[in-house]
Design an enzyme around this catalytic site. Sequence first.
Site, PDB file in Angstrom:
ATOM      1  N   HIS A 196       8.832   9.823  86.795  1.00 48.96           N
ATOM      2  CA  HIS A 196      10.009   8.967  86.999  1.00 48.96           C
ATOM      3  C   HIS A 196       9.788   8.237  88.322  1.00 48.96           C
ATOM      4  O   HIS A 196       9.265   8.807  89.256  1.00 48.96           O
ATOM      5  CB  HIS A 196      11.275   9.822  87.101  1.00 48.96           C
ATOM      6  CG  HIS A 196      11.536  10.638  85.867  1.00 48.96           C
ATOM      7  ND1 HIS A 196      11.860  10.093  84.654  1.00 48.96           N
ATOM      8  CD2 HIS A 196      11.494  11.982  85.660  1.00 48.96           C
ATOM      9  CE1 HIS A 196      12.015  11.044  83.755  1.00 48.96           C
ATOM     10  NE2 HIS A 196      11.799  12.213  84.335  1.00 48.96           N
ATOM     11  N   GLU A 222      10.859  22.690  79.484  1.00 45.16           N
ATOM     12  CA  GLU A 222      12.040  21.822  79.477  1.00 45.16           C
ATOM     13  C   GLU A 222      12.700  21.771  78.114  1.00 45.16           C
ATOM     14  O   GLU A 222      13.403  20.809  77.795  1.00 45.16           O
ATOM     15  CB  GLU A 222      11.646  20.403  79.916  1.00 45.16           C
ATOM     16  CG  GLU A 222      10.846  20.394  81.215  1.00 45.16           C
ATOM     17  CD  GLU A 222      10.689  19.018  81.820  1.00 45.16           C
ATOM     18  OE1 GLU A 222      11.591  18.611  82.553  1.00 45.16           O
ATOM     19  OE2 GLU A 222       9.672  18.368  81.541  1.00 45.16           O
TER      20      GLU A 222
HETATM   21  C1  3PY Z   1      14.200  18.337  84.862  1.00 41.01           C
HETATM   22  O1  3PY Z   1      15.156  18.973  85.320  1.00 41.01           O
HETATM   23  O2  3PY Z   1      14.161  17.874  83.712  1.00 41.01           O
HETATM   24  C2  3PY Z   1      13.026  18.073  85.694  1.00 41.01           C
HETATM   25  O3  3PY Z   1      12.047  17.556  85.230  1.00 41.01           O
HETATM   26  C3  3PY Z   1      13.046  18.421  87.137  1.00 41.01           C
HETATM   27  O4  3PY Z   1      14.141  18.794  87.678  1.00 41.01           O
HETATM   28 MG    MG Z   2      12.273  16.838  83.335  1.00 39.53          MG
END
Ligand code: 3PY
Ligand code: MG
Length: 249
Positions: A38, A143
């Site tokens: 990002h 994630e």
């Molecule tokens: C997220 O929280 O998705 C990140 O990549 C880093 O905080």
């Molecule tokens: Mg992230």
Amino acid sequence: MTDDPFPRLGAWVKLPAPESVELLALAGFDFVVIDTEHGTIDIRTMSTMIGLARGCGIAPFVRVADTAPRDVQAPLDAGAAGLFVPQVDDAAAALDAVRATRFPPLGRRGASTSGRAGRWGLEALGDYLRTGNEEVRLVVQAESLEALSAIVEIGEVAGVDAVFIGPTDLAVSSGLRDDDRSLADLVAAAERRCAEHRITLGTTASGNAPALLDRGYDFLVLGADTTMLRQSGHALVSGARSDAPAVGR
Ligand code: 3PY
Ligand code: MG
């Protein structure tokens, strides 16, 4: 894989300004993560930031957008202390990240001592290869719910040094709010499994760093240069407005 402890407290660098790295070093952070997933940091600026970080005694990590050679080779050649790879959902994706970032036989990273990582050609090839495979850290980001449930398999892939839970993408990909109780329970279970298997674990903190360290996290990213600037700017402006005499307003 190095036995040295992971540097503990870090910050994202999002602004394409090398001075951000210098300011964060002066603030006392142990590491920075130069964010090329990002933000708008180009290769030239990222390389300058890595050199500056090393001069300031702060460990320079780079978050890559992907594991394509053009994403990983430049930061590794520029002397990054390690890479953060986003969206690693399972052991197969972790293995892909290892293959892209490690030298043979672990992976297929191309070798050249001609950059900063090879001390501009001064480093012996063997030392350069050993450093790249044993000292440069590979951090993979968990994630998704899939990644949380496979966190031990991901963290135990040879060549992976640490797992980093990304709370924002985790909430977005699961469709749950980041304060949802069931999500918090799944994260807590993943934390426990990492502790049992001695997997180095990190995440982002949002004002709760002591609690996260108590829960066993090895390293934390405490915030971003952009957020720090916005928050302290906002505090200054609102302090000045609330203290200003009402007359004439
Ligand atoms: C997220 O929280 O998705 C990140 O990549 C880093 O905080
Ligand atoms: Mg992230």
